[in-house]
Design a protein around this motif. Sequence first.
Motif, PDB file in Angstrom:
ATOM      1  N   MET A  45      61.001 -39.124 -25.022  1.00 15.47           N
ATOM      2  CA  MET A  45      60.754 -40.514 -24.903  1.00 15.47           C
ATOM      3  C   MET A  45      61.860 -40.894 -26.145  1.00 15.47           C
ATOM      4  SD  MET A  45      57.493 -42.796 -25.139  1.00 15.47           S
ATOM      5  CE  MET A  45      57.517 -44.463 -25.237  1.00 15.47           C
ATOM      6  N   LYS A  46      62.235 -42.000 -26.526  1.00 15.92           N
ATOM      7  CA  LYS A  46      62.777 -42.604 -27.472  1.00 15.92           C
ATOM      8  C   LYS A  46      62.214 -43.752 -28.165  1.00 15.92           C
ATOM      9  CE  LYS A  46      67.394 -40.943 -25.859  1.00 15.92           C
ATOM     10  NZ  LYS A  46      68.689 -41.380 -25.562  1.00 15.92           N
ATOM     11  N   HIS A  47      62.166 -43.872 -29.605  1.00 14.71           N
ATOM     12  CA  HIS A  47      61.515 -44.821 -30.033  1.00 14.71           C
ATOM     13  C   HIS A  47      62.954 -45.760 -30.879  1.00 14.71           C
ATOM     14  CE1 HIS A  47      57.855 -42.826 -29.430  1.00 14.71           C
ATOM     15  NE2 HIS A  47      58.337 -41.653 -30.213  1.00 14.71           N
ATOM     16  N   ILE A  48      62.772 -47.046 -30.465  1.00 12.13           N
ATOM     17  CA  ILE A  48      63.628 -47.856 -31.050  1.00 12.13           C
ATOM     18  C   ILE A  48      63.652 -48.418 -32.333  1.00 12.13           C
ATOM     19  CG2 ILE A  48      64.948 -49.878 -30.706  1.00 12.13           C
ATOM     20  CD1 ILE A  48      65.515 -47.859 -28.462  1.00 12.13           C
ATOM     21  N   VAL A  49      64.219 -48.052 -33.508  1.00  6.38           N
ATOM     22  CA  VAL A  49      63.903 -48.337 -34.628  1.00  6.38           C
ATOM     23  C   VAL A  49      64.555 -49.733 -34.846  1.00  6.38           C
ATOM     24  CG1 VAL A  49      64.256 -47.638 -37.264  1.00  6.38           C
ATOM     25  CG2 VAL A  49      64.018 -46.011 -35.389  1.00  6.38           C
ATOM     26  N   ALA A  50      63.966 -50.732 -35.617  1.00  6.32           N
ATOM     27  CA  ALA A  50      64.431 -52.006 -35.602  1.00  6.32           C
ATOM     28  C   ALA A  50      65.176 -52.185 -36.931  1.00  6.32           C
ATOM     29  CB  ALA A  50      63.173 -53.120 -35.882  1.00  6.32           C
ATOM     30  N   LEU A  51      66.498 -51.795 -36.886  1.00  6.50           N
ATOM     31  CA  LEU A  51      67.504 -51.936 -37.988  1.00  6.50           C
ATOM     32  C   LEU A  51      68.596 -52.779 -37.721  1.00  6.50           C
ATOM     33  CD1 LEU A  51      67.857 -48.062 -38.406  1.00  6.50           C
ATOM     34  CD2 LEU A  51      66.833 -49.538 -39.848  1.00  6.50           C
ATOM     35  N   LEU A  52      67.916 -53.868 -37.384  1.00  9.42           N
ATOM     36  CA  LEU A  52      69.037 -55.005 -36.657  1.00  9.42           C
ATOM     37  C   LEU A  52      69.553 -55.958 -38.028  1.00  9.42           C
ATOM     38  CD1 LEU A  52      66.686 -56.745 -33.948  1.00  9.42           C
ATOM     39  CD2 LEU A  52      68.663 -54.737 -34.069  1.00  9.42           C
ATOM     40  N   ILE A  53      70.773 -55.869 -38.357  1.00 11.45           N
ATOM     41  CA  ILE A  53      71.425 -56.239 -39.667  1.00 11.45           C
ATOM     42  C   ILE A  53      71.523 -57.899 -39.509  1.00 11.45           C
ATOM     43  CG2 ILE A  53      73.435 -56.420 -40.924  1.00 11.45           C
ATOM     44  CD1 ILE A  53      73.807 -53.687 -40.858  1.00 11.45           C
ATOM     45  N   ARG A  58      66.589 -33.471 -37.740  1.00 11.15           N
ATOM     46  CA  ARG A  58      65.828 -34.449 -37.237  1.00 11.15           C
ATOM     47  C   ARG A  58      67.263 -35.451 -36.983  1.00 11.15           C
ATOM     48  NH1 ARG A  58      63.867 -39.505 -38.965  1.00 11.15           N
ATOM     49  NH2 ARG A  58      64.010 -38.722 -41.097  1.00 11.15           N
ATOM     50  N   THR A  59      67.329 -36.028 -35.452  1.00 12.71           N
ATOM     51  CA  THR A  59      68.632 -36.754 -35.108  1.00 12.71           C
ATOM     52  C   THR A  59      68.163 -38.351 -34.800  1.00 12.71           C
ATOM     53  OG1 THR A  59      69.463 -34.695 -33.998  1.00 12.71           O
ATOM     54  CG2 THR A  59      70.260 -36.815 -33.289  1.00 12.71           C
ATOM     55  N   ARG A  60      69.212 -39.137 -35.387  1.00 19.68           N
ATOM     56  CA  ARG A  60      69.143 -40.606 -34.906  1.00 19.68           C
ATOM     57  C   ARG A  60      70.416 -40.845 -34.637  1.00 19.68           C
ATOM     58  NH1 ARG A  60      66.864 -42.181 -40.558  1.00 19.68           N
ATOM     59  NH2 ARG A  60      67.527 -40.312 -41.091  1.00 19.68           N
ATOM     60  N   GLU A  95      65.893 -42.907 -32.418  1.00 20.82           N
ATOM     61  CA  GLU A  95      65.412 -41.740 -32.853  1.00 20.82           C
ATOM     62  C   GLU A  95      65.022 -40.645 -31.600  1.00 20.82           C
ATOM     63  OE1 GLU A  95      62.486 -39.773 -36.507  1.00 20.82           O
ATOM     64  OE2 GLU A  95      62.662 -41.858 -36.189  1.00 20.82           O
ATOM     65  N   GLU A  96      65.444 -39.547 -31.870  1.00 21.44           N
ATOM     66  CA  GLU A  96      65.290 -38.258 -30.747  1.00 21.44           C
ATOM     67  C   GLU A  96      63.989 -37.565 -31.148  1.00 21.44           C
ATOM     68  OE1 GLU A  96      67.048 -38.067 -28.371  1.00 21.44           O
ATOM     69  OE2 GLU A  96      68.707 -39.136 -28.696  1.00 21.44           O
ATOM     70  N   ASP A  97      63.102 -37.414 -29.991  1.00 20.94           N
ATOM     71  CA  ASP A  97      62.067 -36.699 -30.424  1.00 20.94           C
ATOM     72  C   ASP A  97      62.377 -34.992 -30.863  1.00 20.94           C
ATOM     73  OD1 ASP A  97      60.282 -38.581 -30.317  1.00 20.94           O
ATOM     74  OD2 ASP A  97      59.701 -38.310 -28.235  1.00 20.94           O
ATOM     75  N   ASN A  98      63.366 -34.604 -30.099  1.00 21.54           N
ATOM     76  CA  ASN A  98      63.757 -33.266 -29.963  1.00 21.54           C
ATOM     77  C   ASN A  98      64.550 -32.648 -31.512  1.00 21.54           C
ATOM     78  OD1 ASN A  98      62.567 -32.854 -27.821  1.00 21.54           O
ATOM     79  ND2 ASN A  98      64.451 -33.287 -26.527  1.00 21.54           N
ATOM     80  N   HIS A  99      64.143 -31.499 -31.896  1.00 19.42           N
ATOM     81  CA  HIS A  99      65.065 -31.390 -33.204  1.00 19.42           C
ATOM     82  C   HIS A  99      66.087 -30.374 -32.601  1.00 19.42           C
ATOM     83  CE1 HIS A  99      61.101 -31.732 -35.566  1.00 19.42           C
ATOM     84  NE2 HIS A  99      61.652 -32.793 -35.198  1.00 19.42           N
ATOM     85  N   VAL A 100      67.249 -30.488 -33.403  1.00 15.94           N
ATOM     86  CA  VAL A 100      68.519 -29.479 -33.174  1.00 15.94           C
ATOM     87  C   VAL A 100      69.104 -28.687 -34.146  1.00 15.94           C
ATOM     88  CG1 VAL A 100      69.347 -31.303 -31.365  1.00 15.94           C
ATOM     89  CG2 VAL A 100      69.934 -31.395 -33.823  1.00 15.94           C
ATOM     90  N   THR A 101      69.853 -27.616 -33.711  1.00 21.47           N
ATOM     91  CA  THR A 101      70.413 -26.830 -34.688  1.00 21.47           C
ATOM     92  C   THR A 101      71.975 -27.274 -34.864  1.00 21.47           C
ATOM     93  OG1 THR A 101      70.950 -25.299 -33.256  1.00 21.47           O
ATOM     94  CG2 THR A 101      68.837 -25.083 -33.916  1.00 21.47           C
ATOM     95  N   LYS A 102      72.615 -26.669 -35.729  1.00 19.50           N
ATOM     96  CA  LYS A 102      73.918 -26.968 -35.968  1.00 19.50           C
ATOM     97  C   LYS A 102      74.743 -26.357 -34.813  1.00 19.50           C
ATOM     98  CE  LYS A 102      77.832 -26.366 -39.114  1.00 19.50           C
ATOM     99  NZ  LYS A 102      78.284 -25.938 -40.493  1.00 19.50           N
ATOM    100  N   GLU A 103      74.359 -25.445 -34.182  1.00 17.82           N
ATOM    101  CA  GLU A 103      75.093 -24.690 -33.150  1.00 17.82           C
ATOM    102  C   GLU A 103      75.141 -25.403 -31.797  1.00 17.82           C
ATOM    103  OE1 GLU A 103      74.637 -21.902 -36.280  1.00 17.82           O
ATOM    104  OE2 GLU A 103      73.023 -23.191 -35.084  1.00 17.82           O
ATOM    105  N   GLN A 104      73.710 -26.259 -31.707  1.00 17.19           N
ATOM    106  CA  GLN A 104      73.608 -27.182 -30.597  1.00 17.19           C
ATOM    107  C   GLN A 104      74.501 -28.405 -30.711  1.00 17.19           C
ATOM    108  OE1 GLN A 104      69.208 -27.429 -31.015  1.00 17.19           O
ATOM    109  NE2 GLN A 104      69.050 -26.483 -29.084  1.00 17.19           N
ATOM    110  N   ILE A 105      74.599 -28.474 -32.040  1.00 21.03           N
ATOM    111  CA  ILE A 105      75.192 -29.911 -31.941  1.00 21.03           C
ATOM    112  C   ILE A 105      76.998 -29.609 -31.871  1.00 21.03           C
ATOM    113  CG2 ILE A 105      76.190 -31.459 -34.005  1.00 21.03           C
ATOM    114  CD1 ILE A 105      73.584 -31.128 -35.472  1.00 21.03           C
TER     115      ILE A 105
END
Length: 549
Positions: A1-9, A53-55, A81-91
């Motif tokens: 699930m994703k959480h939308i962060v209110a960063l509206l400029i 942590r990924t956004r 913002e993503e719930d899952n964490h990633v490694t550099k290799e996955q990126i």
Amino acid sequence: MKHIVALLITLCLLSIETKAQQTLSFPDVDAIGYSANSASIELYTAIGHNQYRTRSLRTNKKYVDLEGDSDMKLVYWDCTEEDNHVTKEQILSDKKTFLNVNDLPSTSLNDYIGKIFYIDEKGTWRREHEKTSLILKFLNQGTASIQEVYYGIEDDPYNRRAASTTLPESMKTWRVSRADFYTPLTLKFKDNKEIVVLTSIWGQDFDYLLIPSNDKDILIKNSSDRPIVNITEATEKYADTKSHDFTQYFIKRYYGLRKTENNKVQLINRLGENVLGEDYDHISYADRFIIAQTKDKIDVFNLYLNKLNLGKIKVAREVPRSVYGRIEVLNDEGAGYYDEFQQKASKPIRRILGVCGTVSHWSYDIVNEKGVYMMQKTSTRPGWEYLEKVKFILTDCQPDDSVLIINGSKQFYHSSNYGINGEIKINPSLIKVGRNGKFGILRYDYDFDKNIQPKIVANKPDNYPLELHYYPTQKVKGEILLPIENDSIIMQQDGMILFYKDGKIGIFGRDKTPVFEELTQQTKSFYYFRKDGKEGWIDRETDTEYFKE
């Protein structure tokens, strides 16, 4: 699930007090990721050994309610913002480029403003012409442009591309053939590290990323088979292209008017920023200039948003469809034209528009048949299926009179295209009559009952018009608009009609009797005058007189 962060400029436009931000700060971000044909920029924050942590950050656009006829969309950010964490290799396995923020040099958008960069894409990006190059310009804080340029002489014989200054047509130099415009946004990280995001008015996603580098900066084009290229500064080499910095620029796609709580207006950009820095009673922005007015002053800005020093302005009016940007100004020194860099300029040259050839045509000819003056009106409809001809006896005119159309000619011709390219408005209903050395103006109505059956004559085979329609001769009585008692009547090149009597000058349609001792045109709208011993200027557009202080 994703959480939308209110960063509206710029979505904050609904609140008048809230200003949009051009720069979005992420002091906790350690790395960024990007890839070809991606609509988002990935932001990575280290949370442990090789764990991030990924956004996902992307731009978006939307229409809002604005004053007037602006077609501008506001730009804002969406951050997911993503719930899952990633490694550099996955990126890297997702074919994303991984860039440590620490590897970026400390820069800001200001380091690019006013500079030109050559885009070294080796001919792989889209072009409209052969043997051209692509350059990137940062014209001001809120405007960047990617332009297709060529080296040679002028190839725009119809003046379709508006310019700021004049370049000799035969001079070989770098010239602009096509331009696209973008709003620069910045992502700011720790230690004053920044990247630039360029977003156009089209679509929803960003168009380019500019990644600063200690060697050659990197420009990444979204949706491209070869998205990553280097750019190098070449401001001096392409300096002559400055004359066309804003060619093919449609100002109302990039600016709009916002009304304030106290009934003033602000000029805002695609970020919702008040770009002029203050509120005005009225703002006009048609093409190459911005004219902002309060009850106490008039300010004029060019497209770089520089305020021009044009003295104490009484009236300012942009010249429409000028080949070179021109504004008509009346100030304490008088009336004159100025260019986009506040220099006095010559009379504007009008850009010519192409017109349709399949339109209606009319011609008016004054003829004298055995001492009887008549107006012969001929008209054709689109396609030239038939021609209509009718004569009108001008019953007020005497055999010895001098009878002319108001422009001083016995003939006038026009089509439905008349006026599109700035032709002077001539009313063939106005007839200048001279009698015994004096002159006046009569108006005739050339309408008649079309239910009358004309005499129809077939033309020669394969000739146009196919038929000739001859209507019976009509009698018309004129309305005296100016008595036949003036020394002379002259239509000016701008269409204004002046009449002279006893050493004074009057303006037809305004004055009943001559009132000026001197009347001299200075610009299209303004005439210098002397009246009752006083000097000043008259504005033809508003019929307002301004006296010298």
